[in-house]
Design an enzyme around this catalytic site. Structure first.
Site, PDB file in Angstrom:
ATOM      1  N   ALA A   1      -4.373  31.252 -36.153  1.00  0.00           N
ATOM      2  CA  ALA A   1      -4.504  29.815 -36.587  1.00  0.00           C
ATOM      3  C   ALA A   1      -4.735  28.516 -35.440  1.00  0.00           C
ATOM      4  O   ALA A   1      -5.915  27.975 -35.668  1.00  0.00           O
ATOM      5  CB  ALA A   1      -3.647  29.932 -38.030  1.00  0.00           C
ATOM      6  N   ARG A   2      -3.350  28.054 -34.932  1.00  0.00           N
ATOM      7  CA  ARG A   2      -3.619  27.552 -34.071  1.00  0.00           C
ATOM      8  C   ARG A   2      -4.777  27.713 -32.824  1.00  0.00           C
ATOM      9  O   ARG A   2      -4.933  26.267 -32.173  1.00  0.00           O
ATOM     10  CB  ARG A   2      -2.245  27.321 -33.289  1.00  0.00           C
ATOM     11  CG  ARG A   2      -1.749  26.280 -32.492  1.00  0.00           C
ATOM     12  CD  ARG A   2      -0.162  26.320 -32.398  1.00  0.00           C
ATOM     13  NE  ARG A   2       0.069  27.510 -31.810  1.00  0.00           N
ATOM     14  CZ  ARG A   2       1.605  28.170 -31.545  1.00  0.00           C
ATOM     15  NH1 ARG A   2       2.172  27.472 -33.422  1.00  0.00           N
ATOM     16  NH2 ARG A   2       1.663  29.094 -31.692  1.00  0.00           N
TER      17      ARG A   2
ATOM     18  N   GLY B   1      14.261  29.161 -26.445  1.00  0.00           N
ATOM     19  CA  GLY B   1      14.152  29.953 -27.605  1.00  0.00           C
ATOM     20  C   GLY B   1      13.210  29.931 -28.280  1.00  0.00           C
ATOM     21  O   GLY B   1      12.428  29.579 -28.496  1.00  0.00           O
TER      22      GLY B   1
ATOM     23  N   LYS C   1       7.403  26.713 -27.022  1.00  0.00           N
ATOM     24  CA  LYS C   1       6.898  27.463 -26.352  1.00  0.00           C
ATOM     25  C   LYS C   1       5.305  27.971 -26.327  1.00  0.00           C
ATOM     26  O   LYS C   1       5.039  27.841 -25.224  1.00  0.00           O
ATOM     27  CB  LYS C   1       7.807  28.690 -25.567  1.00  0.00           C
ATOM     28  CG  LYS C   1       7.955  29.714 -26.717  1.00  0.00           C
ATOM     29  CD  LYS C   1       9.126  30.770 -26.581  1.00  0.00           C
ATOM     30  CE  LYS C   1       9.796  31.573 -26.838  1.00  0.00           C
ATOM     31  NZ  LYS C   1      10.013  31.112 -28.237  1.00  0.00           N
TER      32      LYS C   1
ATOM     33  N   SER D   1      11.039  27.073 -30.503  1.00  0.00           N
ATOM     34  CA  SER D   1      11.307  25.507 -29.860  1.00  0.00           C
ATOM     35  C   SER D   1       9.955  25.071 -29.179  1.00  0.00           C
ATOM     36  O   SER D   1       9.751  24.055 -28.582  1.00  0.00           O
ATOM     37  CB  SER D   1      11.776  26.670 -27.897  1.00  0.00           C
ATOM     38  OG  SER D   1      11.356  27.396 -27.486  1.00  0.00           O
TER      39      SER D   1
ATOM     40  N   HIS E   1      -0.358  31.365 -35.596  1.00  0.00           N
ATOM     41  CA  HIS E   1      -0.368  31.527 -34.268  1.00  0.00           C
ATOM     42  C   HIS E   1      -2.224  31.590 -33.987  1.00  0.00           C
ATOM     43  O   HIS E   1      -2.272  31.017 -33.344  1.00  0.00           O
ATOM     44  CB  HIS E   1      -0.026  32.809 -33.274  1.00  0.00           C
ATOM     45  CG  HIS E   1       1.195  32.271 -32.276  1.00  0.00           C
ATOM     46  ND1 HIS E   1       1.554  32.687 -31.401  1.00  0.00           N
ATOM     47  CD2 HIS E   1       2.707  32.046 -32.992  1.00  0.00           C
ATOM     48  CE1 HIS E   1       3.486  31.692 -31.253  1.00  0.00           C
ATOM     49  NE2 HIS E   1       3.635  31.985 -32.822  1.00  0.00           N
TER      50      HIS E   1
END
Length: 170
Positions: A52-53, A8, A13, A11, A50
């Site tokens: 940066a990760r 979800g 994911k 979450s 996203h």
């Protein structure tokens, strides 16, 4: 190898999918099913988080048109990470995706692919016709991709559960 990571909103994911992709090979290409819309500030913040990760050495492919994704998958060498099928479905004005083309591209790959998708069945039911159509379209696509996947992971509150196959289920 095809790995589907479902969950979800918020979450965890995407983070799980990134870890799986990194474990499958040194070369990873992130496939973004939507080019960034400069008018959507909230989406831009999510995309930036996203980005940066992810490791700096990962490649990125943005699908300018939703029908490009199967073709892009055929051209990517190494691990492909698609994030997410919900975005891909939403990019189609009528929510009708070419699922056969996507599935064909997935099963033809010789390198691994990790796919992130929203599990819409765990959320609030959409109060509008378009919301229900989106949930139906994505839910059916998720079922088809899961049937082709070698592994299906469900992420809830950052916790991962590997789902068994449907063999023997009537």
């Amino acid at each position: 190898m095809i790995v589907l990571v479902l969950g979800g909103t918020r979450s965890g994911k995407s983070g799980v999918a990134e870890s799986v992709a990194e474990s499958l090979g040194p070369v990873v290409t992130y496939v973004a099913p939507a080019a960034l819309d400069g008018k959507d500030a909230d989406f831009a913040v999510r995309v930036a988080a996203h980005q940066a990760r992810r490791p700096a050495h990962w490649g990125t492919v943005e699908c300018e048109a939703p029908e490009d994704m199967p073709r892009f998958l055929a051209d990517i060498e190494g691990v492909a990470l698609i994030d997410s099928l919900g975005t891909w479905v939403a990019r189609h004005s009528d929510l009708a995706v070419e699922a056969d083309g996507l599935l064909d591209a997935l099963v033809r790959r010789t390198d691994p692919v990790v796919i992130v998708s929203e599990e819409v069945g765990l959320s609030v039911h959409a109060p509008t016709e378009s919301g229900r159509r989106f949930a139906d379209a994505l839910g059916l696509l998720n079922q088809r991709v899961a049937a082709a996947a070698d592994r299906v992971l469900l992420v809830v509150a950052g916790r991962v559960l590997e789902l068994p196959g449907s063999e023997g289920v009537d």
